[in-house]
Design an enzyme around this catalytic site. Sequence first.
Site, PDB file in Angstrom:
ATOM      1  CD  GLN A   1      -2.699   1.449   2.368  1.00 14.57           C
ATOM      2  OE1 GLN A   1      -2.139   1.861   3.380  1.00 14.57           O
ATOM      3  NE2 GLN A   1      -3.994   1.231   2.322  1.00 14.57           N
TER       4      GLN A   1
ATOM      5  CB  CYS B   1      -4.405   7.400   5.759  1.00 12.29           C
ATOM      6  SG  CYS B   1      -3.548   7.812   7.287  1.00 12.29           S
TER       7      CYS B   1
ATOM      8  NE  ARG C   1     -10.349  -1.738  14.503  1.00 13.00           N
ATOM      9  CZ  ARG C   1     -11.404  -0.979  14.739  1.00 13.00           C
ATOM     10  NH1 ARG C   1     -11.407  -0.190  15.786  1.00 13.00           N
ATOM     11  NH2 ARG C   1     -12.446  -1.000  13.923  1.00 13.00           N
TER      12      ARG C   1
HETATM   13  C1  LIG Z   1      -3.070   0.200  14.247  1.00 15.12           C
HETATM   14  C2  LIG Z   1      -3.739   0.451  12.923  1.00 15.12           C
HETATM   15  C3  LIG Z   1      -2.990   0.841  11.835  1.00 15.12           C
HETATM   16  C4  LIG Z   1      -3.593   1.062  10.591  1.00 15.12           C
HETATM   17  N1  LIG Z   1      -2.828   1.392   9.504  1.00 15.12           N
HETATM   18  C5  LIG Z   1      -3.398   1.519   8.274  1.00 15.12           C
HETATM   19  C6  LIG Z   1      -2.611   1.742   7.119  1.00 15.12           C
HETATM   20  O1  LIG Z   1      -1.377   1.808   7.164  1.00 15.12           O
HETATM   21  N2  LIG Z   1      -3.270   1.866   5.922  1.00 15.12           N
HETATM   22  C7  LIG Z   1      -4.641   1.786   5.826  1.00 15.12           C
HETATM   23  O2  LIG Z   1      -5.190   1.890   4.731  1.00 15.12           O
HETATM   24  N3  LIG Z   1      -5.392   1.558   6.903  1.00 15.12           N
HETATM   25  C8  LIG Z   1      -4.813   1.397   8.108  1.00 15.12           C
HETATM   26  N4  LIG Z   1      -5.581   1.097   9.189  1.00 15.12           N
HETATM   27  C9  LIG Z   1      -7.035   0.894   9.007  1.00 15.12           C
HETATM   28  C10 LIG Z   1      -7.357  -0.584   8.752  1.00 15.12           C
HETATM   29  O3  LIG Z   1      -6.761  -1.022   7.561  1.00 15.12           O
HETATM   30  C11 LIG Z   1      -8.869  -0.796   8.659  1.00 15.12           C
HETATM   31  O4  LIG Z   1      -9.368  -0.051   7.577  1.00 15.12           O
HETATM   32  C12 LIG Z   1      -9.600  -0.356   9.928  1.00 15.12           C
HETATM   33  O5  LIG Z   1      -8.907  -0.779  11.081  1.00 15.12           O
HETATM   34  C13 LIG Z   1     -11.039  -0.922   9.962  1.00 15.12           C
HETATM   35  O6  LIG Z   1     -11.029  -2.320   9.889  1.00 15.12           O
HETATM   36  P1  LIG Z   1     -11.141  -3.270  11.209  1.00 15.12           P
HETATM   37  O7  LIG Z   1     -12.408  -2.868  11.926  1.00 15.12           O
HETATM   38  O8  LIG Z   1     -11.191  -4.651  10.645  1.00 15.12           O
HETATM   39  O9  LIG Z   1      -9.941  -3.000  12.053  1.00 15.12           O
HETATM   40  C14 LIG Z   1      -4.995   0.894  10.447  1.00 15.12           C
HETATM   41  C15 LIG Z   1      -5.750   0.498  11.551  1.00 15.12           C
HETATM   42  C16 LIG Z   1      -5.148   0.262  12.778  1.00 15.12           C
HETATM   43  C17 LIG Z   1      -5.987  -0.200  13.941  1.00 15.12           C
END
Ligand SMILES: Cc1cc2nc3c(=O)[nH]c(=O)nc-3n(C[C@H](O)[C@H](O)[C@H](O)COP(=O)(O)O)c2cc1C
Length: 343
Positions: free
Chosen positions: A70, A100, A225
């Site tokens: 990414q 982001c 997560r």
């Molecule tokens: C610690 C952390 C770091 C993340 N880093 C990125 C990232 O580098 N790029 C991105 O597109 N999303 C990032 N996200 C978002 C996740 O990819 C995802 O879209 C978001 O957590 C929702 O999905 P979930 O409910 O399954 O966690 C991050 C989320 C967390 C919790």
Amino acid sequence: MQIGTLTLQNNLLLAPMAGYTDLPFRLLVKRCGAGMVFTEMVSAHGLVYSNGKTGAYLATTKEEFPLSAQIFGVDECIIAEAARCIQERGIAAIDLNMGCPVRKVVKKGAGAALMNALPLAQKIIKAVRKAVTVPVTVKIRSGWDSRSINCGTVAAMAQDCGADAIIIHPRTARQLFAGAADWAIIREIKHAVTIPVIGNGDVKNRADALRMQIETGCDGVMIGRGALGQPWIFQQGYSGIHPGLATHEHLPAALFSHIDLIERVYGGSVGPQRFIPHLFHYLKGIPRVKALRRYLGSDVKTLDDLRRTLIEFFQGSFPERPAVEGTGIGFCAAMQAAADPRE
Ligand SMILES: Cc1cc2nc3c(=O)[nH]c(=O)nc-3n(C[C@H](O)[C@H](O)[C@H](O)COP(=O)(O)O)c2cc1C
């Protein structure tokens, strides 16, 4: 599931997560059965202009195929050049970060800010499409804020520019992680485009993943997560309806495999620090964990110390004793820091 020319073994994908989705964790998740894994977001500018440090985020092995890297940025020429570098490294796909919400990213006009700058977003996707032959996906949010929900328009635009799939995390950038992900928006995106739609947000177990597919018609499910501290969420046949019950069955094997992979990737001299953010997640809800944390805070300096301590803990021979102040590697403080989700 098909993304452009790429055929995935299944439609469960590991989300990009800064600070977590490094090579050891991706390998572990891939072994557990994920259909595709993603690097954390990598600066296109850093990749093209700077040092090996940014490039290190792209370290990979054949075992984790198919990996998607990414990238984020704001200049279409630089992003296209970064995409070329990624393709040259043999990485299977490229994901463009347009979701982001972190201040230092959006203040430069990158990440979710691109959802408010459609002509530039369009240029970026077209430039990357032209620069590489590997599949290109675009990860978006619902919009900038509740008054500007425009993900349907952005998704259709990305498709017209040649994107091979859309990944949608249905919260606005302003929301960060607040409230629930609005899965109805995933269904709307599914109606807005014909390319595959990958839904993301609040999938904590396999039952949620199935429910997301049924309720939204999405082609794939991306888990973030929900994979932290339970990489076995990707395992075939794991229902995951009662994660608490599954924990004891899967936890020790996952922990030790993860530590082994950290040693393999970063070398024998690497300290336990790389594991701290993950350990915090693995240990959530485990009985007697307070005592273990105190012990980790004072005595664990190497990966072997860590293994020994965890073996004692799981064998039940773990000595309960008070913390020794001012020594050790600061596990407790670091674990608290790791509790703050970033994006
Ligand atoms: C610690 C952390 C770091 C993340 N880093 C990125 C990232 O580098 N790029 C991105 O597109 N999303 C990032 N996200 C978002 C996740 O990819 C995802 O879209 C978001 O957590 C929702 O999905 P979930 O409910 O399954 O966690 C991050 C989320 C967390 C919790």
